[in-house]
Design a protein around this motif. Structure first.
Motif, short mmCIF file in Angstrom:
data_model
loop_
_atom_site.label_atom_id
_atom_site.label_comp_id
_atom_site.label_asym_id
_atom_site.label_seq_id
_atom_site.Cartn_x
_atom_site.Cartn_y
_atom_site.Cartn_z
N THR A 37 0.85 -1.19 0.00
CA THR A 37 0.00 0.00 0.00
C THR A 37 0.89 1.25 0.00
O THR A 37 2.08 1.17 0.25
N ASP A 38 0.27 2.40 -0.28
CA ASP A 38 1.08 3.62 -0.34
C ASP A 38 0.83 4.53 0.86
O ASP A 38 0.96 5.73 0.79
N TYR A 39 0.43 3.93 1.98
CA TYR A 39 0.11 4.73 3.16
C TYR A 39 1.32 5.54 3.64
O TYR A 39 1.19 6.65 4.10
N PHE A 40 2.51 4.92 3.55
CA PHE A 40 3.70 5.62 4.03
C PHE A 40 3.90 6.93 3.27
O PHE A 40 4.07 7.99 3.86
N THR A 41 3.85 6.86 1.94
CA THR A 41 4.07 8.05 1.12
C THR A 41 3.03 9.12 1.42
O THR A 41 3.36 10.30 1.59
N LYS A 42 1.77 8.70 1.50
CA LYS A 42 0.71 9.67 1.79
C LYS A 42 0.95 10.35 3.12
O LYS A 42 0.86 11.57 3.25
N GLN A 43 1.27 9.54 4.14
CA GLN A 43 1.46 10.10 5.48
C GLN A 43 2.66 11.05 5.48
O GLN A 43 2.61 12.10 6.09
N LEU A 44 3.73 10.69 4.73
CA LEU A 44 4.92 11.53 4.67
C LEU A 44 4.58 12.90 4.07
O LEU A 44 4.92 13.95 4.64
N ILE A 45 3.88 12.89 2.95
CA ILE A 45 3.53 14.15 2.28
C ILE A 45 2.70 15.03 3.21
O ILE A 45 2.97 16.22 3.39
N PHE A 46 1.71 14.42 3.85
CA PHE A 46 0.84 15.23 4.70
C PHE A 46 1.49 15.62 6.02
O PHE A 46 1.12 16.62 6.62
N ALA A 47 2.50 14.85 6.45
CA ALA A 47 3.23 15.25 7.64
C ALA A 47 4.01 16.54 7.35
O ALA A 47 3.99 17.48 8.15
N ALA A 49 3.36 18.78 5.01
CA ALA A 49 2.38 19.86 4.87
C ALA A 49 1.86 20.29 6.24
O ALA A 49 1.73 21.49 6.52
N GLY A 50 1.61 19.33 7.11
CA GLY A 50 1.07 19.62 8.43
C GLY A 50 2.05 20.40 9.29
O GLY A 50 1.65 21.29 10.06
N ILE A 51 3.35 20.08 9.16
CA ILE A 51 4.34 20.78 9.97
C ILE A 51 4.44 22.25 9.52
O ILE A 51 4.49 23.16 10.35
N VAL A 52 4.40 22.46 8.21
CA VAL A 52 4.42 23.83 7.70
C VAL A 52 3.20 24.59 8.24
O VAL A 52 3.31 25.71 8.73
N MET A 53 2.07 23.93 8.21
CA MET A 53 0.84 24.53 8.71
C MET A 53 0.95 24.86 10.19
O MET A 53 0.55 25.93 10.65
N MET A 54 1.53 23.93 10.95
CA MET A 54 1.69 24.11 12.39
C MET A 54 2.51 25.36 12.69
O MET A 54 2.12 26.19 13.53
N ILE A 55 3.62 25.51 11.96
CA ILE A 55 4.49 26.66 12.22
C ILE A 55 3.77 27.95 11.81
O ILE A 55 3.81 28.95 12.52
N PHE A 56 3.06 27.90 10.70
CA PHE A 56 2.31 29.07 10.26
C PHE A 56 1.28 29.48 11.32
O PHE A 56 1.18 30.65 11.69
N ILE A 57 0.57 28.52 11.85
CA ILE A 57 -0.47 28.81 12.83
C ILE A 57 0.12 29.41 14.10
O ILE A 57 -0.48 30.30 14.73
N SER A 58 1.35 28.98 14.46
CA SER A 58 1.94 29.48 15.69
C SER A 58 2.22 31.00 15.61
O SER A 58 2.48 31.63 16.62
N TYR A 59 2.14 31.54 14.40
CA TYR A 59 2.39 32.98 14.24
C TYR A 59 1.09 33.80 14.31
O TYR A 59 1.13 35.01 14.36
N ILE A 60 -0.04 33.15 14.27
CA ILE A 60 -1.30 33.90 14.24
C ILE A 60 -1.59 34.46 15.64
O ILE A 60 -1.62 33.69 16.61
N PRO A 61 -1.81 35.75 15.78
CA PRO A 61 -2.08 36.32 17.09
C PRO A 61 -3.37 35.76 17.67
O PRO A 61 -4.33 35.53 16.93
N PRO A 62 -3.42 35.56 18.98
CA PRO A 62 -4.56 34.88 19.61
C PRO A 62 -5.89 35.57 19.36
O PRO A 62 -6.91 34.90 19.25
N ARG A 63 -5.91 36.90 19.26
CA ARG A 63 -7.22 37.55 19.12
C ARG A 63 -7.90 37.17 17.79
O ARG A 63 -9.11 37.07 17.71
#
Lengths: 407, 597
Positions: A37-47, A49-63
């Motif tokens: 199966t290709d679960y590994f590749t899918k999970q890698l790609i989205f990991a 993407a998710g890390i980039v998203m995580m760092i981006f979100i950490s910059y959003i001001p709380p308000r």
């Protein structure tokens, strides 16, 4: 300069999160090694993407996050309604929207939105948190969580519903719910479990609840009312149980005692205990786990991923993973404590309790001390929606650290 | 309580959980690890599926029609299988190495860890070879399975049907996940229709095996095993001896025979010839045998009892009589003049005799064509369709085997569609009146219609299975079928039956089959066949006063109804009713003067 980065970025949380994600990828690689199966590749790609998203979100001001929270909450409620009509049924639950070859689980995103909406509600006050001991506010807070729970139970997805319920108590405790009220909420759970185990256990649990109520020394009517409520709940559980079809009863019994269902959940528990136990101190080595590679446990890249760690990396590997999770949870609690922003403080507690609940149920199930409830191991089990949603939670947790001096 | 304090409370709770989990892990991985390692390395738990034997089929007197016998099936577990022995194994199994390699390659996912059935019904010497060389032949094993066994001197191919290995398409389309690759599933006939009853419910055995896949023992001393539930037995209305005779009488010919008990619709015998040997399908399904059957010009797989659509010829005349009576065109005593031919438009329709003015009873007895040409025109297409439909034509009878045709019953809409509105003439009705033309009926429709006439309008859904028997507790359950009443006046049925009586016992077309012991009745028919010799029909019932058997015989290319249909049907009715029969030759009796149609 160096000190400046540490002041702004929650480096510990990032590093530990990355460590968990990498461990998860290794585990998925091994678990799917022979399955084609290709679960590994899918999970890698989205990991990634998710890390980039995580760092981006950490910059959003709380308000901004706070402002968006109610809107996100309503969107997620609409999605939960839509999925009941247009969702795809996978192993008995209608909890997926399928888009191409990917499935999206709205309940994963509802987790985040619900925590944010709850936190926003609880922080809407000039001096500290809203007074949650006022009954109307308490009920409103509960409603925010229980509306999505009602929708998710229609799918039906028991595990995810429980995840939502699990965050109520820690968050309310954090914002100042009195210990008496806390106990009044917790005691029916004891009564229900007692009622399931038998008449003597039920009486025992009622006696225990009575004694604790006495210790609180609160109003007699209030205490007696709480006790009566417990008795009613315990009895109604019994009546409801007897109204179920035998196969439904068997399923509930299997939650308490897997051995009664050797083909279903019991089989997995026996196999996963053997897999973890046979790992020994250092494990059989990467790709060497016979239980894992022989697929005695079906689809173990999802809910039973932890037994692959146990088998191939042994006690050392298993304990390391647990410690990594505890660091994430405790760091989130610690961020909740240091931040001056009430909204993010409550949100961090919500996220920490969701991760803790997932960890306890999932790992507990694979090592045979918790009932088999199908919920993923955060950021390690294969599952794109779940992976992204946990990374978003941690991103918000990081923003609590970055903006800890903003009210 | 301030937040700092709460933080510490949460820390303590979390660390306690961590400690608890570490203790549990230490218990599993450090203290009981040796045992669990042993279990994992040497003893793996394997799930063995136990397929129960399929239900047995009995005839109406309790004789076994379809039974089971043990057979050996060779299995290969792909993940344990050593490719170096592929050649050797394929030659032992008499399979081509490529086929075997393909089969193994197509097994995907977790199924690679379960034994896959690669060849059924192998010889015992193959099994002993596998048993002797087990150490060398990793992943190769065998199972004892039940396979179908037919203990009688007849075939019943189209009735019983056969099982096939489930196809990938069926696997994908199934609701739920009961069937696995390599499972057998009813593909035809009763095996298919009653699949859910016959198959039972699979059980599971949990055994521990060592690294070589050798069985060490059962898990929990078998307490965790799930016992299979045997298939449910079917009790058919079929009569074994009647079925045997029916197959014998039609042997070497092409055609169909079906007999039912008119009182309830139970099928007493059911033959479609040519047919095929079911035991060729019981275990190893040889693709060569199957493709031969498919390409055979005589179409042995075609079920002539339920799938043919021939015009019924003169056996249709009871239908026309009833339609005309009910539509008020004739009475039971009114007469119609029947000269030797009938002219409609510029066309002349012939008859095989001139009978003068005759009533409906006499018209049936002598099978007067002119009488029915005229009725066809007067009844008209709408009444023709309406009353024929009441007797089950143009619709499926609901017989309990698959692939039944509904036949062809023309209607105004049909002709409008076929020829264009108002572009067809009443001339079509002339042929329809004598059961020719664009009318297609199957023998099962014909027998249900004959039975309904015999029973004065009681129409019963023809069916094989009368009872199903739970083989675990021997409880029997009666299967319910549709019965309805076709509400026409009794005197109409009596007139038509009188005609059928005279066909055999008067001066009719089947006078040659008259029996002294039992009063038979019936009607001959000949379906015109533009592409060869005509098809011979006969429908009938007996005893006349208390019908217990209704029958329909169709002989393809056998010519007149009186020449093959009538004697065959007579022999079977007499046999079933216990009279003496000359079983060897149904065609002995000479065809008399008045044999036509």
């Amino acid at each position: 300069m160096n000190k400046g980065i540490l002041e702004r970025v929650d480096l510990l949380l990032i590093i530990v999160t990355l460590a968990v994600i990498v461990s998860g990828l290794i585990a998925i690689f091994s678990a799917t090694y022979t399955s084609g199966t290709d679960y590994f590749t899918k999970q890698l790609i989205f990991a990634i993407a998710g890390i980039v998203m995580m760092i981006f979100i950490s910059y959003i001001p709380p308000r901004h996050i706070a402002k968006a929270s109610y809107i996100l909450y309503f969107i997620s409620l609409i999605l939960l309604v839509l999925v009941l009509f247009f969702g795809k049924k996978i192993s008995g639950s209608k909890s997926w929207f399928s888009i191409g070859s990917f499935g999206i689980q709205p309940s994963e995103f509802a987790k985040i939105a619900t925590v944010l909406a709850l936190a926003n509600f609880l922080s809407k006050s000039e001096e500290g948190f809203r007074n949650i001991n006022r009954i109307p506010d308490f009920l409103k807070a509960c409603a925010i969580v229980l509306i999505p729970v009602a929708l998710i139970m229609r799918q039906p997805d028991m595990g995810t519903s429980l995840v939502f319920v699990s965050m109520i108590l820690p968050v309310l405790f954090w914002v100042g719910l009195s210990p008496f009220a806390l106990f009044c909420i917790l005691s029916p759970v004891i009564a229900v479990i007692g009622a399931f185990l038998g008449v003597n256990y039920f009486i025992g649990s009622l006696v225990l609840i009575g004694i604790i109520l006495l210790i609180f020394k609160r109003n007699v009517f209030l205490s007696a009312g709480a006790l009566v409520l417990n008795i009613i709940i315990g009895y109604s559980v019994d009546i409801l149980y007897n109204k179920l079809m035998p196969y439904q009863q068997a399923r509930i019994k299997a939650v308490f005692n897997p051995e009664t269902d050797p083909l279903g959940s019991g089989y997995n528990v026996i196999q996963s205990k053997v897999a973890i136990g046979s790992g020994g101190l250092t494990g059989k080595g990467f790709l060497q786990g016979t239980q894992t590679q022989l697929k005695f446990i079906p689809e173990q890249w999802t809910d039973f991923i932890y037994c692959m760690i146990g088998e191939e990396f042994g006690f050392i590997g298993s304990v390391t993973i647990l410690i990594l999770y505890m660091i994430i949870i405790l760091k989130l609690v610690s961020n909740a404590n240091v931040t001056k922003n009430n909204f993010l403080s409550a949100a961090c507690i919500g996220f920490a309790s969701i991760i803790l609940f997932h960890l306890v149920i999932n790992v507990g199930m694979t090592i045979g001390i918790m009932p088999v409830i199908g919920i993923p191991l955060p950021m390690m089990s294969y599952g794109i929606s779940s992976l992204i949603s946990f990374l978003v939670m941690i991103g918000i947790g990081m923003s609590a650290y970055r903006y800890r001096n903003q009210y | 309580m301030d937040l700092d304090k709460k933080k510490y409370i949460i820390f303590v709770i979390c660390l306690s959980i961590l400690a608890l989990f570490i203790i549990r892990l230490a218990y599993l991985q450090l203290f009981t690890s040796d045992e669990l390692t042993k279990e994992s390395d040497k003893n793996s738990i394997k799930t063995i599926t136990v397929t129960p034997p399929r239900g047995i089929m009995y005839d109406r007197n309790g004789n076994i029609l379809v039974d089971n016998k043990p057979s050996y099936t060779v299995t290969i577990t792909p993940n344990q299988f050593d490719k170096n022995i592929l050649e050797e194994i394929s030659s032992v199994l008499e399979l081509s190495a490529d086929t075997l390699a393909m089969t193994l390659k197509n097994i995907k996912g977790t199924n690679r860890f379960n034994p896959a059935k690669v060849k059924r019904d192998v010889d015992f010497k193959v099994i002993s070879f596998i048993a002797e060389n087990r150490d060398r032949l990793n992943g190769v094993d065998y199972q004892v399975e039940a396979t179908r066994f037919y203990p009688n001197n007849f075939r019943g191919s189209h009735s019983f049907g056969y099982c096939n290995e489930i196809s990938p398409k069926q696997l994908e389309k199934q609701i739920g996940d009961y069937y696995k690759q390599g499972d057998m599933i009813g593909a035809n006939g009763l095996e298919s229709n009653y699949e859910n009853h016959l198959r039972g419910v699979k059980g599971y055995k949990f055994i521990t095996v060592d690294v070589k896949g050798r069985e060490i023992g059962s898990l929990n001393e078998g307490r965790s095993d799930i016992a299979p539930v045997n298939g449910t037995d079917l009790i058919l209305g079929m009569d074994r001896d009647l079925q045997e005779l029916a197959e014998k009488l039609i042997y070497g010919k092409q055609g169909a025979i079906i007999a039912v008990d008119p009182r309830n619709g139970e099928i007493l015998c059911f033959v479609s010839k040519p047919d095929f040997d079911l035991s060729a399908f019981s275990g190893k399904t040889d693709s060569k045998i199957f493709s031969n059957l498919l390409t055979d010009p005589q179409k042995p797989l075609f079920n002539r009892v339920i799938q043919t659509k021939y015009p019924p010829g003169s056996t249709w005349k009871m239908m026309m009589s009833l339609a005309a009576l009910e539509a008020g065109i004739i009475t039971t005593t009114s007469t119609i003049s029947c000269p030797g031919s009938f002219v409609f438009g510029n066309r002349s329709f012939a008859d095989h005799g001139a009978y003068g003015s005759i009533n409906v009873v006499r018209a049936l007895e002598v099978s007067a064509n002119v009488f029915y040409y005229k009725l066809g025109l007067q009844v008209g297409i709408d009444n023709y369709h309406k009353y024929s439909k009441m007797f089950g034509f143009g619709t499926k009878t609901g017989i309990d085997i698959p692939n039944e045709t509904s036949g062809l019953l023309p209607s105004r809409e049909y002709f409008d569609k076929r020829y264009g509105e108002n572009k067809w003439t009443q001339g079509l009705l002339v042929s329809l009146g004598i059961g020719q033309g664009e009318l297609g009926v199957s023998p099962v429709q014909m027998v249900a219609y004959t039975a309904a006439i015999a029973m004065n309008g009681l129409y019963c859904q023809p069916h094989f299975v009368s009872k199903i028997k739970n083989s675990m507790n021997n409880e029997e359950e009666i299967v319910k079928y549709e019965q309805r009443r076709i509400d026409l006046p009794l005197k109409y049925y009596e007139a038509v039956k009188k005609g059928m009586y005279l066909v055999v016992n008067g001066n009719g077309t089947a006078a040659s089959i008259k029996s002294e012991e039992i009063v038979l009745s019936g009607k001959t028919g000949t379906a015109q066949n533009s592409s060869g010799k005509n098809h011979s029909w006969f429908v009938g019932f007996a005893p006349f006063d208390d019908p217990r058997i209704a029958i329909c015989v169709l002989g393809e290319f056998e010519g007149w109804g009186s020449s093959f249909g009538a004697p065959t049907a007579a022999a079977l009715m007499l046999k079933y009713l216990g009279a003496s029969v000359n079983e060897t030759d149904p065609e002995v009796k000479s065809v008399g003067d008045n044999h036509y149609d």
